[in-house]
Write an enzyme that holds these catalytic residues in place. Structure first.
Site, PDB file in Angstrom:
ATOM      1  N   ARG A 118       0.881  -1.180   0.000  1.00  0.00           N
ATOM      2  CA  ARG A 118       0.000   0.000   0.000  1.00  0.00           C
ATOM      3  C   ARG A 118       0.910   1.218   0.000  1.00  0.00           C
ATOM      4  O   ARG A 118       1.723   1.390   0.905  1.00  0.00           O
ATOM      5  CB  ARG A 118      -0.913   0.009   1.232  1.00  0.00           C
ATOM      6  N   HIS A 145      -7.439   0.947  -6.496  1.00  0.00           N
ATOM      7  CA  HIS A 145      -7.638   0.071  -5.330  1.00  0.00           C
ATOM      8  C   HIS A 145      -8.356  -1.201  -5.807  1.00  0.00           C
ATOM      9  O   HIS A 145      -9.513  -1.448  -5.467  1.00  0.00           O
ATOM     10  CB  HIS A 145      -8.471   0.822  -4.287  1.00  0.00           C
ATOM     11  N   GLN A 148     -10.190  -3.833  -3.425  1.00  0.00           N
ATOM     12  CA  GLN A 148     -11.470  -3.345  -2.919  1.00  0.00           C
ATOM     13  C   GLN A 148     -12.592  -3.673  -3.892  1.00  0.00           C
ATOM     14  O   GLN A 148     -13.692  -4.071  -3.500  1.00  0.00           O
ATOM     15  CB  GLN A 148     -11.388  -1.816  -2.713  1.00  0.00           C
ATOM     16  N   ASP A 236     -17.210   7.603  -1.304  1.00  0.00           N
ATOM     17  CA  ASP A 236     -15.973   7.377  -0.550  1.00  0.00           C
ATOM     18  C   ASP A 236     -15.627   8.711   0.109  1.00  0.00           C
ATOM     19  O   ASP A 236     -16.235   9.755  -0.193  1.00  0.00           O
ATOM     20  CB  ASP A 236     -14.863   6.906  -1.514  1.00  0.00           C
ATOM     21  N   CYS A 275     -16.322   1.889   0.711  1.00  0.00           N
ATOM     22  CA  CYS A 275     -15.182   1.018   1.035  1.00  0.00           C
ATOM     23  C   CYS A 275     -14.761   1.144   2.492  1.00  0.00           C
ATOM     24  O   CYS A 275     -14.101   0.252   3.017  1.00  0.00           O
ATOM     25  CB  CYS A 275     -14.014   1.336   0.106  1.00  0.00           C
ATOM     26  N   ARG A 303     -13.897  -8.296   1.986  1.00  0.00           N
ATOM     27  CA  ARG A 303     -12.477  -8.070   1.708  1.00  0.00           C
ATOM     28  C   ARG A 303     -11.676  -9.345   1.968  1.00  0.00           C
ATOM     29  O   ARG A 303     -10.754  -9.666   1.225  1.00  0.00           O
ATOM     30  CB  ARG A 303     -11.926  -6.909   2.559  1.00  0.00           C
TER      31      ARG A 303
END
Ligand code: CP
Ligand code: NVA
Length: 321
Positions: A118, A145, A148, A236, A275, A303
């Site tokens: 990340r 991402h 996700q 988001d 998310c 996830r």
């Protein structure tokens, strides 16, 4: 694709973006996640899947940004697959003192079987992938991402919706999560209505990619128009990690809050995705976040199931070869 660690016939591959896998393999990941999730129903969360497909494998989790879900879901995913993880935070590793990505990639490749990174600049994960001789998985960059979105697609399907022809509406900032949604739209031919303030649209390369795959992408500044008749509403944070917490940006985003009035424009069985982490009262109202159409905690749990599929794909156990 390259020979797998240990020299077996099994292949491995990097997962930097959904396009690395393609539509058929992302569909295979989702199907595998559905099967594995069903097969382990009732087991303790740390119990190993019956086939323990990654027994003996260790995944290095490298974080240059904060994380709760990605960190925990990769750890639990590896445990459930029979493997384990070790975690490197930039602040406490030599990466945080300037050791190069290239050297980090080469060292970790000698010590662990795969790397999840990340980071901020997407070029860093590309650099990691260039120098690693084990699979590198994108756990979020400023650009995308993808892990996700595997979880999000799984969640949408579990809630009874088919991907082709799906109408997904996005509200707020044109960010990394939206980019991966657009990539998925091109792979699965679903349509995306993107409602953002002027100046906060997604990168046009992702819009072009979705359209090239056959998705209809509508860019608008009218949140209500975007919500009308939608199957899935997504938002988001307005301020992603690494961005300045600017009052000006928040003011521009205010009309894009997903609230009850916006949900009322959508289909009656529409679902709300986020998310997480959420900023309730900013990008989503409490009524929607806590309401019956919100599936955000199913999405968060998924996830783990999605990560397992991404890992199995990266280690050449599912998908095309
Ligand atoms: N959604 C997500 O990636 O959460 P974390 O930042 O907690 O990992
Ligand atoms: N867009 C957000 C996603 C967090 C999971 C960020 O990059 O901070």
């Amino acid at each position: 694709m390259t020979a797998a660690p240990g020299g077996s016939h099994v292949t491995w591959r990097h997962f930097l973006d959904l396009c690395d896998a393609g539509g058929d393999d992302v569909a295979a990941m989702i199907n595998d996640a559905i099967d594995r999730k069903a097969a382990r129903k009732g087991l303790a969360k740390g119990a190993v899947d019956a086939d323990a497909p990654l027994a003996g494998y260790v995944l290095g989790l490298v974080f240059e940004k904060n994380s709760t879900r990605t960190r925990v879901s990769f750890d639990m995913a590896m445990r459930q697959l029979g493997g384990s993880v070790l975690i490197l935070d930039a602040a406490s590793s030599q990466l945080g003192r300037g050791e190069s990505i290239a050297d980090t990639a080469r060292v970790l490749s000698r010590m662990v079987d795969g790397i999840m990174l990340r980071t901020d600049d997407h070029a860093k994960i590309e650099e990691m992938a260039r120098h690693a001789t084990v699979p590198v998985i994108n756990g979020l960059t400023d650009k995308s991402h993808p892990c996700q979105i595997v979880a999000d697609l799984l969640t949408v399907i579990e809630h009874g919706k088919a991907l082709p022809g799906l109408e997904l509406a996005w509200f707020g900032d044109g960010n990394n999560v939206l980019h991966s949604i657009l990539e998925a739209a091109g792979l699965f031919k679903f349509n995306v209505r993107v409602a953002t303030p002027a100046g906060y649209e997604p990168d046009s390369a992702f819009v072009d990619m979705a359209r090239a795959g056959g998705a209809i992408v509508t860019l608008t500044q009218d949140a209500h128009a975007a919500a009308r008749g939608a199957d899935v509403l997504v938002t988001d944070t307005w301020i992603s990690m690494g961005q300045a917490d600017a009052a000006e940006k928040k003011a521009a985003m205010a009309p894009y809050q997903v609230d009850a009035a916006l949900m009322a424009e959508a289909k009656p069985d529409a679902v709300f995705l986020h998310c997480l982490p959420a900023h309730v009262g900013d990008e989503v109202s409490e009524e929607v976040f806590e309401g019956p159409q919100s599936v955000v905690f199913d999405e968060a749990e998924n996830r783990i199931h999605a990560q397992k599929s991404v890992l199995l794909w990266s280690f050449g156990r599912i998908g095309g070869y």
